[in-house]
Design a protein around this motif. Sequence first.
Motif, PDB file in Angstrom:
ATOM      1  N   LEU A   7       0.835  -1.197   0.000  1.00 20.13           N
ATOM      2  CA  LEU A   7       0.000   0.000   0.000  1.00 20.13           C
ATOM      3  C   LEU A   7       0.872   1.251   0.000  1.00 20.13           C
ATOM      4  O   LEU A   7       1.872   1.303   0.723  1.00 20.13           O
ATOM      5  CB  LEU A   7      -0.887   0.037   1.246  1.00 20.13           C
ATOM      6  CG  LEU A   7      -2.060  -0.921   1.305  1.00 20.13           C
ATOM      7  CD1 LEU A   7      -2.706  -0.873   2.683  1.00 20.13           C
ATOM      8  CD2 LEU A   7      -3.075  -0.579   0.237  1.00 20.13           C
ATOM      9  N   PRO A   8       0.509   2.268  -0.762  1.00 15.95           N
ATOM     10  CA  PRO A   8       1.283   3.516  -0.697  1.00 15.95           C
ATOM     11  C   PRO A   8       1.072   4.198   0.650  1.00 15.95           C
ATOM     12  O   PRO A   8      -0.012   4.145   1.227  1.00 15.95           O
ATOM     13  CB  PRO A   8       0.718   4.349  -1.842  1.00 15.95           C
ATOM     14  CG  PRO A   8      -0.609   3.763  -2.155  1.00 15.95           C
ATOM     15  CD  PRO A   8      -0.578   2.331  -1.724  1.00 15.95           C
ATOM     16  N   CYS A   9       2.108   4.827   1.143  1.00 15.07           N
ATOM     17  CA  CYS A   9       1.995   5.523   2.425  1.00 15.07           C
ATOM     18  C   CYS A   9       1.124   6.762   2.253  1.00 15.07           C
ATOM     19  O   CYS A   9       1.326   7.544   1.317  1.00 15.07           O
ATOM     20  CB  CYS A   9       3.372   5.909   2.948  1.00 15.07           C
ATOM     21  SG  CYS A   9       3.292   6.468   4.663  1.00 15.07           S
ATOM     22  N   PRO A  10       0.174   6.984   3.161  1.00 18.71           N
ATOM     23  CA  PRO A  10      -0.688   8.159   3.066  1.00 18.71           C
ATOM     24  C   PRO A  10       0.061   9.490   3.127  1.00 18.71           C
ATOM     25  O   PRO A  10      -0.444  10.506   2.649  1.00 18.71           O
ATOM     26  CB  PRO A  10      -1.622   8.031   4.274  1.00 18.71           C
ATOM     27  CG  PRO A  10      -1.630   6.586   4.602  1.00 18.71           C
ATOM     28  CD  PRO A  10      -0.253   6.097   4.253  1.00 18.71           C
ATOM     29  N   CYS A  11       1.265   9.517   3.685  1.00 16.18           N
ATOM     30  CA  CYS A  11       1.985  10.780   3.847  1.00 16.18           C
ATOM     31  C   CYS A  11       2.502  11.338   2.531  1.00 16.18           C
ATOM     32  O   CYS A  11       2.962  12.473   2.484  1.00 16.18           O
ATOM     33  CB  CYS A  11       3.118  10.640   4.859  1.00 16.18           C
ATOM     34  SG  CYS A  11       4.654   9.964   4.203  1.00 16.18           S
ATOM     35  N   GLY A  12       2.416  10.548   1.459  1.00 16.15           N
ATOM     36  CA  GLY A  12       2.823  11.030   0.149  1.00 16.15           C
ATOM     37  C   GLY A  12       4.300  10.930  -0.155  1.00 16.15           C
ATOM     38  O   GLY A  12       4.782  11.527  -1.112  1.00 16.15           O
ATOM     39  N   SER A  13       5.021  10.154   0.614  1.00  9.54           N
ATOM     40  CA  SER A  13       6.463  10.025   0.410  1.00  9.54           C
ATOM     41  C   SER A  13       6.826   9.289  -0.872  1.00  9.54           C
ATOM     42  O   SER A  13       7.949   9.402  -1.349  1.00  9.54           O
ATOM     43  CB  SER A  13       7.088   9.278   1.588  1.00  9.54           C
ATOM     44  OG  SER A  13       6.626   7.925   1.602  1.00  9.54           O
ATOM     45  N   GLY A  14       5.882   8.505  -1.396  1.00  7.56           N
ATOM     46  CA  GLY A  14       6.185   7.673  -2.552  1.00  7.56           C
ATOM     47  C   GLY A  14       6.634   6.279  -2.175  1.00  7.56           C
ATOM     48  O   GLY A  14       6.820   5.421  -3.039  1.00  7.56           O
TER      49      GLY A  14
END
Length: 134
Positions: A7-14
């Motif tokens: 899952l992609p991290c919600p913080c937007g780090s990539g």
Amino acid sequence: MNTPDTLPCPCGSGHTLQACCGRYHAGALAGQAPDAEALMRSRYSAFVLDRLDYLLASWHPDTRPASLEANEPGLRWLGLDVKRHVRLDETHATVEFVARSKLGGRAHRLHEVSRFERIDGRWYYLDGDLSSSR
């Protein structure tokens, strides 16, 4: 199929959740964010994921609320933009960020300069000055 590892991290780090903020939420690195920005990002992700125990545990004991409410049904977190991270000294830092969300068809924007304090080697969210707009 998405698993916690992909899952992609919600913080937007990539990065994936597990490789980013998830490692501070649970496991060997739980609560061990290396700096105030990493803690702030992990707290944003915890808000998105309703990880209320983590939010309380990462809140400074002097300002921690007794409890937190889960996200309102229908709330969608849209993203995080970290504007600035300033380490003031070995135990104090600030992080300026903008978090965007949408609820009931209305967009919300939270702009905050958060203060963090390091106690016994661990960073905690202390408080913040905010301005929110719709």
